[in-house]
Design an enzyme around this catalytic site. Sequence first.
Site, mmCIF file in Angstrom:
data_model
loop_
_atom_site.group_PDB
_atom_site.id
_atom_site.type_symbol
_atom_site.label_atom_id
_atom_site.label_comp_id
_atom_site.label_asym_id
_atom_site.label_seq_id
_atom_site.Cartn_x
_atom_site.Cartn_y
_atom_site.Cartn_z
ATOM 1 N N ASP A 1 30.895 -16.661 17.228
ATOM 2 C CA ASP A 1 30.730 -16.686 15.780
ATOM 3 C C ASP A 1 29.252 -16.734 15.422
ATOM 4 O O ASP A 1 28.408 -17.150 16.233
ATOM 5 C CB ASP A 1 31.416 -17.921 15.182
ATOM 6 C CG ASP A 1 32.934 -17.829 15.237
ATOM 7 O OD1 ASP A 1 33.446 -16.738 15.511
ATOM 8 O OD2 ASP A 1 33.588 -18.859 15.003
ATOM 9 N N LYS B 1 31.083 -13.577 10.867
ATOM 10 C CA LYS B 1 31.814 -13.292 9.643
ATOM 11 C C LYS B 1 31.181 -14.083 8.513
ATOM 12 O O LYS B 1 30.984 -15.281 8.610
ATOM 13 C CB LYS B 1 33.284 -13.684 9.782
ATOM 14 C CG LYS B 1 34.054 -12.843 10.783
ATOM 15 C CD LYS B 1 35.505 -13.268 10.857
ATOM 16 C CE LYS B 1 36.262 -12.440 11.866
ATOM 17 N NZ LYS B 1 37.690 -12.844 11.962
ATOM 18 N N MET C 1 35.908 -23.695 3.453
ATOM 19 C CA MET C 1 35.638 -22.415 2.773
ATOM 20 C C MET C 1 35.972 -22.489 1.280
ATOM 21 O O MET C 1 36.557 -21.562 0.710
ATOM 22 C CB MET C 1 36.426 -21.283 3.447
ATOM 23 C CG MET C 1 36.047 -21.075 4.902
ATOM 24 S SD MET C 1 37.168 -19.956 5.791
ATOM 25 C CE MET C 1 38.640 -21.002 5.966
#
Length: 282
Positions: free
Chosen positions: A58, A80, A194
């Site tokens: 990541d 991402k 998030m």
Amino acid sequence: MSHRAPKAPTANRLVVLGGEGVRAAGSVWLVGAGPGDPELLTLKAFKVLATADVVVHDGLVSDEILDLAPVAARRISVAKRKSRHSYAQDEINRMLVAFALEGLTVIRLKGGDPFIFGRGGEELEACREAGVACYVVPGVTAALASAASAGAPLTHRGAAQAVTFVTGHAATGETPDLDWASLAKPNHTVVIYMGVSTAAGIARHLMDAGRAGSTPALIVENASRADERRVVTDLTGLAEAAANVTGPALLIVGEAMSLAQAGTAQFVQSIEARGLERGVGS
């Protein structure tokens, strides 16, 4: 943590997939890299990372952790960010399987824990469907690191008899459809991953469902890292506080957050530095 001697170079094995010859099947390891502080990496994760032929990682995994892999290991970033994916999830799944079928040890290094909003389950399923051995190494998830750093327990007698982890980001980019009535119950800590961009909608849904606007709330940005920042607010002020957050952050709502300490990171010395100061090993 000291570096291990690199294995014999394997880079040439990665040039072409499906090359000549038959190799024994490799394996995929879904490894939790923790929230950012290299010292929060588990011992098992450290040992497994040292066996890597390929590290698929990541974007939030730090260079200090990536450098624990063998020098010859190939690194592939599949970072991402919101609305910007270098690889689609299906492509990542196929990549892991393809490398493993070439006989390589593939470390899928994920921030936090692979199974806490890390899509590790999808990667595990892809490996199983392809007949590839897949193993999971858990990691310290951001919720635990954020609460520990701020000194605010996720569960606390008289203030938090339950804790729930939810995502604040639906596939459409809007506030997700959650059981807001359950999340609005008092003495219940709600951790939102998030959720920075949807903080206003989250706060509105919780208050509409009956959660008091005065319920303490905490935002932790860059948890466990040197640039960690904590903002203590309440449910009414959550959206305004989140508007000033630019890095990856976690939102935590609940009565126990009244114990949270705001400010920048508490620069806790590393174990090695503390050992030197105390004369350990001398």
